[in-house]
Design a protein around this motif. Sequence first.
Motif, PDB file in Angstrom:
ATOM      1  N   PHE A  79     -64.378  20.841 -32.021  1.00 49.93           N
ATOM      2  CA  PHE A  79     -65.742  20.566 -32.278  1.00 49.93           C
ATOM      3  C   PHE A  79     -65.963  21.524 -33.334  1.00 49.93           C
ATOM      4  N   VAL A  80     -65.683  22.977 -33.470  1.00 50.80           N
ATOM      5  CA  VAL A  80     -65.851  23.798 -34.511  1.00 50.80           C
ATOM      6  C   VAL A  80     -65.330  23.362 -35.639  1.00 50.80           C
ATOM      7  N   THR A  81     -64.195  22.730 -35.718  1.00 50.30           N
ATOM      8  CA  THR A  81     -63.309  22.603 -36.785  1.00 50.30           C
ATOM      9  C   THR A  81     -63.893  21.042 -37.388  1.00 50.30           C
ATOM     10  N   LEU A  82     -64.487  19.952 -36.332  1.00 49.61           N
ATOM     11  CA  LEU A  82     -65.011  18.997 -36.722  1.00 49.61           C
ATOM     12  C   LEU A  82     -66.255  19.051 -37.482  1.00 49.61           C
ATOM     13  N   LEU A  83     -66.991  20.097 -37.136  1.00 55.40           N
ATOM     14  CA  LEU A  83     -68.364  20.736 -37.802  1.00 55.40           C
ATOM     15  C   LEU A  83     -68.126  20.883 -39.122  1.00 55.40           C
ATOM     16  N   GLN A  84     -66.920  21.375 -39.303  1.00 53.95           N
ATOM     17  CA  GLN A  84     -66.639  21.881 -40.911  1.00 53.95           C
ATOM     18  C   GLN A  84     -65.916  20.956 -41.461  1.00 53.95           C
ATOM     19  N   LYS A  85     -65.095  19.802 -41.007  1.00 57.88           N
ATOM     20  CA  LYS A  85     -64.553  19.095 -41.744  1.00 57.88           C
ATOM     21  C   LYS A  85     -65.306  17.723 -41.660  1.00 57.88           C
ATOM     22  N   LEU A  86     -65.822  17.190 -40.964  1.00 55.03           N
ATOM     23  CA  LEU A  86     -66.487  15.963 -40.914  1.00 55.03           C
ATOM     24  C   LEU A  86     -67.836  15.624 -42.230  1.00 55.03           C
ATOM     25  N   ILE A 107     -55.919  17.426 -35.089  1.00 54.02           N
ATOM     26  CA  ILE A 107     -56.597  18.556 -34.529  1.00 54.02           C
ATOM     27  C   ILE A 107     -56.473  19.081 -33.549  1.00 54.02           C
ATOM     28  N   VAL A 108     -56.263  18.190 -32.240  1.00 52.88           N
ATOM     29  CA  VAL A 108     -56.154  18.817 -31.159  1.00 52.88           C
ATOM     30  C   VAL A 108     -54.846  19.499 -31.048  1.00 52.88           C
ATOM     31  N   LEU A 129     -61.151  14.261 -25.121  1.00 55.47           N
ATOM     32  CA  LEU A 129     -60.539  15.675 -25.743  1.00 55.47           C
ATOM     33  C   LEU A 129     -59.927  16.414 -24.484  1.00 55.47           C
ATOM     34  N   ILE A 130     -60.800  16.541 -23.654  1.00 54.57           N
ATOM     35  CA  ILE A 130     -60.478  17.616 -22.459  1.00 54.57           C
ATOM     36  C   ILE A 130     -58.943  17.002 -21.712  1.00 54.57           C
ATOM     37  N   TYR A 131     -59.118  15.513 -21.780  1.00 53.00           N
ATOM     38  CA  TYR A 131     -58.014  14.820 -20.906  1.00 53.00           C
ATOM     39  C   TYR A 131     -56.783  15.251 -21.695  1.00 53.00           C
ATOM     40  N   TRP A 132     -56.769  15.069 -23.070  1.00 55.54           N
ATOM     41  CA  TRP A 132     -55.745  15.275 -23.914  1.00 55.54           C
ATOM     42  C   TRP A 132     -55.183  16.815 -23.724  1.00 55.54           C
ATOM     43  N   ALA A 133     -55.925  17.515 -23.830  1.00 56.56           N
ATOM     44  CA  ALA A 133     -55.722  19.118 -23.621  1.00 56.56           C
ATOM     45  C   ALA A 133     -55.303  19.618 -22.167  1.00 56.56           C
ATOM     46  N   LYS A 143     -56.129   4.014 -42.357  1.00 57.47           N
ATOM     47  CA  LYS A 143     -55.723   5.343 -41.427  1.00 57.47           C
ATOM     48  C   LYS A 143     -56.326   5.271 -40.071  1.00 57.47           C
ATOM     49  N   SER A 144     -55.893   6.132 -39.306  1.00 51.69           N
ATOM     50  CA  SER A 144     -56.551   6.290 -37.957  1.00 51.69           C
ATOM     51  C   SER A 144     -57.350   7.381 -37.774  1.00 51.69           C
ATOM     52  N   PHE A 145     -58.657   7.089 -37.361  1.00 52.43           N
ATOM     53  CA  PHE A 145     -59.427   8.480 -36.992  1.00 52.43           C
ATOM     54  C   PHE A 145     -58.994   9.015 -35.839  1.00 52.43           C
ATOM     55  N   ARG A 146     -58.472   8.228 -34.877  1.00 57.15           N
ATOM     56  CA  ARG A 146     -57.831   8.820 -33.573  1.00 57.15           C
ATOM     57  C   ARG A 146     -56.830   9.793 -34.019  1.00 57.15           C
ATOM     58  N   SER A 147     -55.830   9.119 -34.669  1.00 59.50           N
ATOM     59  CA  SER A 147     -54.469  10.297 -34.957  1.00 59.50           C
ATOM     60  C   SER A 147     -55.031  11.427 -35.908  1.00 59.50           C
ATOM     61  N   TRP A 148     -55.994  11.532 -36.708  1.00 63.02           N
ATOM     62  CA  TRP A 148     -56.755  12.639 -37.176  1.00 63.02           C
ATOM     63  C   TRP A 148     -57.072  13.596 -36.224  1.00 63.02           C
ATOM     64  N   LEU A 149     -57.851  12.966 -35.334  1.00 69.79           N
ATOM     65  CA  LEU A 149     -58.506  13.858 -34.089  1.00 69.79           C
ATOM     66  C   LEU A 149     -57.376  14.341 -33.483  1.00 69.79           C
TER      67      LEU A 149
END
Length: 190
Positions: free
Chosen positions: A57-64, A82-83, A35-39, A73-79
């Motif tokens: 991560f705050v969003t993931l805590l709420q959504k997961l 979000i990024v 995630l840091i690499y993508w950012a 579907k691809s989890f990676r695409s969803w992630l």
Amino acid sequence: MVPMHTTSVSLLERLRLPQEEKAWERFVELYTPLLIYWARNAGLQTQDAVDLVQDVFVTLLQKLPEFRYDQSKSFRSWLRTIVMNKWRDGQRKVQRRPAAGEKGLSGVADKSGADAFWEREYREQLFRRALEIMKAEFEPATWQACWAVVVEGRSSRDVAKELGMTENAVYLAKFRVMRKLRREFEDMLD
């Protein structure tokens, strides 16, 4: 080597349960560098990238907890979405839009060659991180024996001689490391 092409379904399922702190620790440990690499690739400075990842991560805590994995579907695409959305939110907050030609995540999903880039980067980053995590879980000689045989393609005989082990010990080291990798990351990456 382990087939690394789907996100760990078992990890995603464990993340849905509130008492699964170990699953969250594993997820954060595994995905934070990616995630840091993508950012950072979006043009953010290190501290801004870290802040963005915290927001993700705050969003993931709420959504997961409600997330249902769909193998079609691809989890990676969803992630990545979000990024990208968090990055765009940050850009709106500072009243700044990326100028033409500026490096950023906006529009990446629309570019035909970008999917291949993201796929390669995702696999490399996640696999590298998985190996770093796994390395800490084994004795150095066990890890070195497996690495030399599997990654470097060296013979068990040469590795055994170099590390002062028997050939059988090298085979066992390889087996133990690969079994653990398969168990932990058998269905990683999509």
